[in-house]
Design a protein around this motif. Structure first.
Motif, short mmCIF file in Angstrom:
data_model
loop_
_atom_site.label_atom_id
_atom_site.label_comp_id
_atom_site.label_asym_id
_atom_site.label_seq_id
_atom_site.Cartn_x
_atom_site.Cartn_y
_atom_site.Cartn_z
N ILE A 117 -15.73 16.01 -5.42
CA ILE A 117 -14.84 15.13 -5.11
C ILE A 117 -13.91 14.73 -6.58
N VAL A 118 -13.74 14.32 -5.90
CA VAL A 118 -11.81 14.35 -7.27
C VAL A 118 -11.56 12.28 -7.98
N ALA A 119 -11.86 12.44 -9.19
CA ALA A 119 -12.10 10.93 -9.44
C ALA A 119 -10.55 11.25 -10.45
N ILE A 120 -9.46 9.81 -9.48
CA ILE A 120 -7.84 10.59 -9.80
C ILE A 120 -7.58 8.82 -10.32
N HIS A 121 -7.04 8.97 -11.70
CA HIS A 121 -6.62 8.14 -12.41
C HIS A 121 -5.15 8.08 -13.19
N GLY A 122 -4.04 7.41 -13.76
CA GLY A 122 -3.15 7.23 -13.85
C GLY A 122 -2.04 7.88 -12.63
N VAL A 139 -11.41 9.01 -4.89
CA VAL A 139 -11.23 7.78 -5.39
C VAL A 139 -10.46 8.30 -6.65
N ALA A 140 -9.86 6.91 -6.51
CA ALA A 140 -9.00 6.34 -7.59
C ALA A 140 -9.44 4.65 -8.10
N ARG A 182 8.71 9.25 -3.66
CA ARG A 182 8.38 7.53 -4.54
C ARG A 182 6.82 7.85 -4.54
N ARG A 183 6.56 6.86 -5.41
CA ARG A 183 5.06 6.82 -6.19
C ARG A 183 3.71 6.11 -4.76
N MET A 184 3.51 6.56 -4.52
CA MET A 184 1.88 5.58 -3.42
C MET A 184 1.01 5.04 -4.37
N TYR A 185 0.91 4.32 -4.60
CA TYR A 185 0.16 3.74 -5.13
C TYR A 185 -1.29 3.21 -4.93
N ALA A 186 -2.67 2.89 -5.34
CA ALA A 186 -4.01 3.25 -4.68
C ALA A 186 -4.44 2.49 -3.81
N GLU A 187 -3.72 1.35 -3.73
CA GLU A 187 -4.00 0.16 -3.16
C GLU A 187 -3.37 0.57 -1.81
N TYR A 199 -11.43 1.91 -7.32
CA TYR A 199 -12.10 0.84 -8.39
C TYR A 199 -11.24 0.56 -9.80
N GLU A 200 -11.65 -1.62 -10.20
CA GLU A 200 -10.76 -1.17 -11.02
C GLU A 200 -10.08 -0.87 -12.65
N SER A 201 -11.46 0.23 -12.83
CA SER A 201 -11.28 0.89 -14.09
C SER A 201 -11.42 2.17 -14.26
N GLN A 202 -10.56 2.98 -14.75
CA GLN A 202 -11.32 4.50 -14.36
C GLN A 202 -12.61 4.37 -15.36
N LYS A 203 -13.51 4.02 -16.14
CA LYS A 203 -14.79 3.85 -16.05
C LYS A 203 -16.42 3.54 -14.91
N GLU A 204 -15.35 3.15 -13.85
CA GLU A 204 -16.01 2.50 -12.73
C GLU A 204 -16.10 3.31 -12.10
N MET A 205 -14.75 3.85 -11.93
CA MET A 205 -14.41 5.10 -10.65
C MET A 205 -15.55 5.95 -11.58
#
Length: 288
Positions: A117-122, A139-140, A182-187, A199-205
Motif C-alpha cells: 500500500i503506498v501513501a502519497i503526499h505532495g 492512496v493519497a 502536466r500534473r494530475m491532482y488527487a481529486e 484523505y484530507e491530511s497526511q496524518k489521516e492518510m
C-alpha cells in the motif's frame, strides 16, 4: 523491529505490518543511485521476513518523491577518456543494462509475496510514478499530485509508467499526461482510478493506510500471496491463460488448514489465527 541501516529508507515492522518510509526529506526524497540499489535490498529483506504480511510505503517532507536525482543520469562511460570511449553501439548496450536494472528494482514491488500500500503526499514525480504504479494499492492526501516528468526534460519514461499506468487509468488520459507532463491532482486521480482513496491530511492518510494494512494482515498470508500472484499474472495475460494459472495455483497452494480456520473463526465470532509463510532463504542457507 526498526531498521535504519539504509541511507534512503526507514523500515519498521510491528504486528505483521512493515512501514517503509522514504527518509531524505531535505533532498525531496529524490531517487539517487543509493535509493535505487537500496530499494532492491529493502524489498528483498521484506520478502525474506515471514513475519511481514503487508507493506505501507510512505514518505517524509514536502513531497512523496521528486523523481530521479538528475546527478544519477549517466550512460556509464562518463569517466572514460574520450580517446578510450567505446563506440555508440557499446554505449547503447551499457544504457540498456542500466535501464533494465532500474526496471528490475521497480518490478520487485510486484514480485514480493505481500501487498504494498503506498501513501502519497505532495508531489509524485517522474520515476516516482513508475514506482507507485507497481504497488498494489495507492492512496493519497488532498493536494498530492502526479506528474510524468520525463517529457519535460526531453526523454520518455522508461522504467514502468508507460507499461503499467494504461492498465490502471484510461489510455487516453495516460497519453495526455505522458505527452504534456502536466500534473494530475488527487481529486482527478481518484476520479480516474489511479488512487482508491483521498484523505484530507497526511496524518489521516497514514492512519487509513495502516488500518487497511491491519485488515489485510489479518487474512491468510498464503491466500493473500495467491491473490497477488494471480491478479498480477492475469493482468498481463489473456483470460484463458489467467484462468489456467489460477487453477494451477489453487491446485498447488490452496490451504485447507487456513480455510477451516477462517470458517471456524467466523462461526465462533472470533479473530482467525493463521501461521506465517515459510521464510525465504537462499539455497545455501541453513533452515535453523
Amino acid at each position: 523491529m526498526s531498521n535504519s541501516k539504509y541511507k534512503c529508507f526507514d523500515l519498521n515492522v510491528v504486528e505483521n505490518i512493515a512501514n517503509l518510509v522514504f527518509s531524505r526529506p531535505d533532498e525531496l526524497n529524490t531517487m539517487s543511485r543509493d535509493f535505487w540499489v537500496e530499494l532492491g535490498e529493502v524489498l528483498e529483506e521484506i520478502n525474506r521476513n515471514s513475519d511481514i504480511r503487508v507493506v505501507v510505503m510512505s514518505s517524509t517532507g514536502k513531497h512523496f518523491c521528486a523523481g530521479m536525482d538528475l546527478s544519477a543520469f549517466s550512460n556509464g562511460v562518463d569517466n572514460i577518456p574520450d580517446d578510450k570511449k567505446p563506440d555508440s553501439a557499446r554505449i547503447g548496450e551499457a544504457v540498456y543494462r542500466v535501464a533494465k536494472e532500474l526496471q528490475g528494482y521497480i518490478s520487485d514491488l510486484e514480485k514480493i509475496r505481500v501487498p504494498v500500500i503506498v501513501a502519497i503526499h505532495g508531489g509524485c514525480i517522474g520515476g516516482a510514478v513508475d514506482l507507485v504504479t507497481a504497488c498494489d494499492i495507492r492512496v493519497a492526501s488532498k493536494g498530492a499530485f502526479f506528474c510524468i516528468q520525463e517529457i519535460n526534460i526531453g526523454m520518455a519514461a522508461d522504467v514502468g509508467t508507460l507499461q503499467r499506468l494504461p492498465k490502471i487509468i484510461p489510455d487516453s488520459k495516460m497519453r495526455e499526461m505522458a505527452y504534456t507532463g502536466r500534473r494530475m491532482y488527487a481529486e482527478e486521480a481518484k476520479e480516474t482510478g489511479l488512487i482508491s482513496e483521498m484523505y484530507e491530511s497526511q496524518k489521516e492518510m497514514l492512519e487509513g493506510a495502516n488500518k487497511l494494512a491491519k485488515e489485510i494482515a489479518s487474512k491468510s498470508p498464503v491466500a493473500i500471496y495467491g491473490l497477488k500472484a494471480v491478479m498480477n499474472y492475469s493482468r498481463d495475460h489473456s483470460v484463458t491463460d489467467g484462468l489456467e494459472y489460477n487453477a494451477l495455483w489453487s491446485g498447488a497452494m490452496l490451504s485447507q488448514k487456513d480455510m477451516t480456520e477462517a470458517i471456524t473463526a467466523n462461526v465462533e465470532k472470533r479473530d482467525a489465527s493463521f501461521s506465517d509463510l515459510v521464510g525465504v532463504k537462499k539455497f545455501n542457507e541453513s533452515d535453523s
